[in-house]
Design a protein around this motif. Sequence first.
Motif, PDB file in Angstrom:
ATOM      1  N   GLN A  25      -4.237   1.481   3.685  1.00 15.74           N
ATOM      2  CA  GLN A  25      -4.644   0.392   2.802  1.00 15.74           C
ATOM      3  C   GLN A  25      -3.500  -0.592   2.643  1.00 15.74           C
ATOM      4  N   TRP A  26      -3.781  -1.872   2.924  1.00 14.28           N
ATOM      5  CA  TRP A  26      -2.812  -2.922   2.673  1.00 14.28           C
ATOM      6  C   TRP A  26      -2.841  -3.296   1.202  1.00 14.28           C
ATOM      7  N   LEU A  27      -1.685  -3.598   0.644  1.00 11.34           N
ATOM      8  CA  LEU A  27      -1.567  -4.073  -0.722  1.00 11.34           C
ATOM      9  C   LEU A  27      -0.954  -5.473  -0.712  1.00 11.34           C
ATOM     10  N   ARG A  28      -1.600  -6.394  -1.380  1.00  6.74           N
ATOM     11  CA  ARG A  28      -1.130  -7.772  -1.489  1.00  6.74           C
ATOM     12  C   ARG A  28      -0.808  -8.370  -0.113  1.00  6.74           C
ATOM     13  N   PRO A  29      -1.764  -8.287   0.817  1.00  5.11           N
ATOM     14  CA  PRO A  29      -1.489  -8.794   2.171  1.00  5.11           C
ATOM     15  C   PRO A  29      -1.224 -10.297   2.198  1.00  5.11           C
ATOM     16  N   GLU A  30      -1.644 -11.010   1.161  1.00  8.05           N
ATOM     17  CA  GLU A  30      -1.377 -12.444   1.111  1.00  8.05           C
ATOM     18  C   GLU A  30       0.114 -12.746   0.938  1.00  8.05           C
ATOM     19  N   ARG A  31       0.915 -11.728   0.595  1.00 15.34           N
ATOM     20  CA  ARG A  31       2.353 -11.895   0.428  1.00 15.34           C
ATOM     21  C   ARG A  31       3.099 -11.332   1.638  1.00 15.34           C
ATOM     22  N   ALA A  32       2.514 -11.524   2.800  1.00 19.44           N
ATOM     23  CA  ALA A  32       3.076 -10.946   4.030  1.00 19.44           C
ATOM     24  C   ALA A  32       4.460 -11.476   4.362  1.00 19.44           C
ATOM     25  N   GLN A  33       4.847 -12.618   3.815  1.00 22.94           N
ATOM     26  CA  GLN A  33       6.190 -13.151   4.086  1.00 22.94           C
ATOM     27  C   GLN A  33       7.253 -12.463   3.238  1.00 22.94           C
ATOM     28  N   ARG A  34       6.841 -11.680   2.259  1.00 22.73           N
ATOM     29  CA  ARG A  34       7.762 -10.940   1.407  1.00 22.73           C
ATOM     30  C   ARG A  34       8.074  -9.578   2.036  1.00 22.73           C
ATOM     31  N   ARG A  51      -2.322   6.923  -6.817  1.00 20.09           N
ATOM     32  CA  ARG A  51      -2.954   6.208  -7.926  1.00 20.09           C
ATOM     33  C   ARG A  51      -2.486   4.751  -7.924  1.00 20.09           C
ATOM     34  N   ASP A  52      -2.083   4.215  -9.058  1.00 18.02           N
ATOM     35  CA  ASP A  52      -1.783   2.783  -9.134  1.00 18.02           C
ATOM     36  C   ASP A  52      -0.326   2.438  -8.871  1.00 18.02           C
ATOM     37  N   PHE A  53       0.522   3.447  -8.631  1.00 18.82           N
ATOM     38  CA  PHE A  53       1.947   3.149  -8.507  1.00 18.82           C
ATOM     39  C   PHE A  53       2.257   2.159  -7.390  1.00 18.82           C
ATOM     40  N   PRO A  54       1.751   2.328  -6.159  1.00 15.94           N
ATOM     41  CA  PRO A  54       2.126   1.370  -5.106  1.00 15.94           C
ATOM     42  C   PRO A  54       1.749  -0.072  -5.447  1.00 15.94           C
ATOM     43  N   ARG A  55       0.552  -0.275  -5.991  1.00 14.96           N
ATOM     44  CA  ARG A  55       0.143  -1.637  -6.336  1.00 14.96           C
ATOM     45  C   ARG A  55       1.033  -2.207  -7.443  1.00 14.96           C
ATOM     46  N   ASP A  56       1.272  -1.401  -8.476  1.00 14.32           N
ATOM     47  CA  ASP A  56       2.113  -1.878  -9.576  1.00 14.32           C
ATOM     48  C   ASP A  56       3.533  -2.167  -9.090  1.00 14.32           C
ATOM     49  N   PHE A  57       4.047  -1.325  -8.202  1.00 12.72           N
ATOM     50  CA  PHE A  57       5.397  -1.530  -7.676  1.00 12.72           C
ATOM     51  C   PHE A  57       5.477  -2.830  -6.884  1.00 12.72           C
ATOM     52  N   GLY A  65       2.530  -4.387   0.637  1.00 14.13           N
ATOM     53  CA  GLY A  65       2.631  -2.940   0.716  1.00 14.13           C
ATOM     54  C   GLY A  65       1.656  -2.323   1.690  1.00 14.13           C
ATOM     55  N   LEU A  66       1.988  -1.121   2.132  1.00 13.72           N
ATOM     56  CA  LEU A  66       1.095  -0.318   2.965  1.00 13.72           C
ATOM     57  C   LEU A  66       1.126   1.115   2.454  1.00 13.72           C
TER      58      LEU A  66
END
Length: 276
Positions: A25-34, A51-57, A65-66
């Motif tokens: 699962q990709w997280l915040r793929p719109e921020r790929a330049q980060r 759970r929600d840790f990767p997204r919150d991080f 994130g991935l």
Amino acid sequence: MQPMSMPGSLVEIPFDNRRIQIEYQWLRPERAQRPLVVFLHEGLGSVSMWRDFPRDFCEAGDYCGLVFSRYGYGRSTPRPHGEKWRPDFMHRQAREALPALFDALEIGPGRAHGTPWLLGHSDGGSIALIHAASFPEAVAGITVLAPHIVVEDLSVRSIAATRQAYLETDLRERLARHHADVDSAFWGWNDIWLDPEFRRWDLRPLLSGIQCPVLAVQGEDDEYGTMAQIEGIHRYAPQTTLLKLARCGHSPHRDQKDPLTLAAVRHINAYTSNLK
């Protein structure tokens, strides 16, 4: 807290002379330049177990994130019940399966998603260490939470207790929410950790090969490992920063989420401050 609601996608990779499917699962793929942070789960973990840790991080640091489930876990291809993990199972994940996944998803130097930062928990932390030592040019930096570099008596006792809990309590039912084949996931991990041959497993000889920045985190109340684990990392990879957390067990991202997030974001940003 509920698991992340979005289901993972599947990608096929080669591993062990076969083709397997890996849930990701990709997280915040719109921020790929980060900076890209890749999350490596624990021995009984999966995409949803984070759970929600990767997204919150990733939101805290403004990262892409991935998250993925290793072979045998989550919705990835289950381990056949007759197949036993070998003592080198983490080395094979770090040196074979993870590079194959990165190839499939275009992750790495000069590729679409760039050089990743790894954030690994427990077995996932050990895999991050092996990968960083084996491919030093392919990793921007790593954060390891309660990693293992040797097998301690404490670890074996706690894993044996987990075995009893799996047989005698509702642990199996709770884990089944996160794995397509919960028995495959549990016994693959539990059997090898309790195998007498595994007591000789030792990452110390390769740690000096790690060139990237390292943040190593351990809870003072960790029931699966002592401070000797992260202190050993620092001994062989002196660029390592240590974070020892009070009132924290084996899961710093749950027990001490805020101080962990603050330290890990600072760790990454110290080396990526020029990125927008």
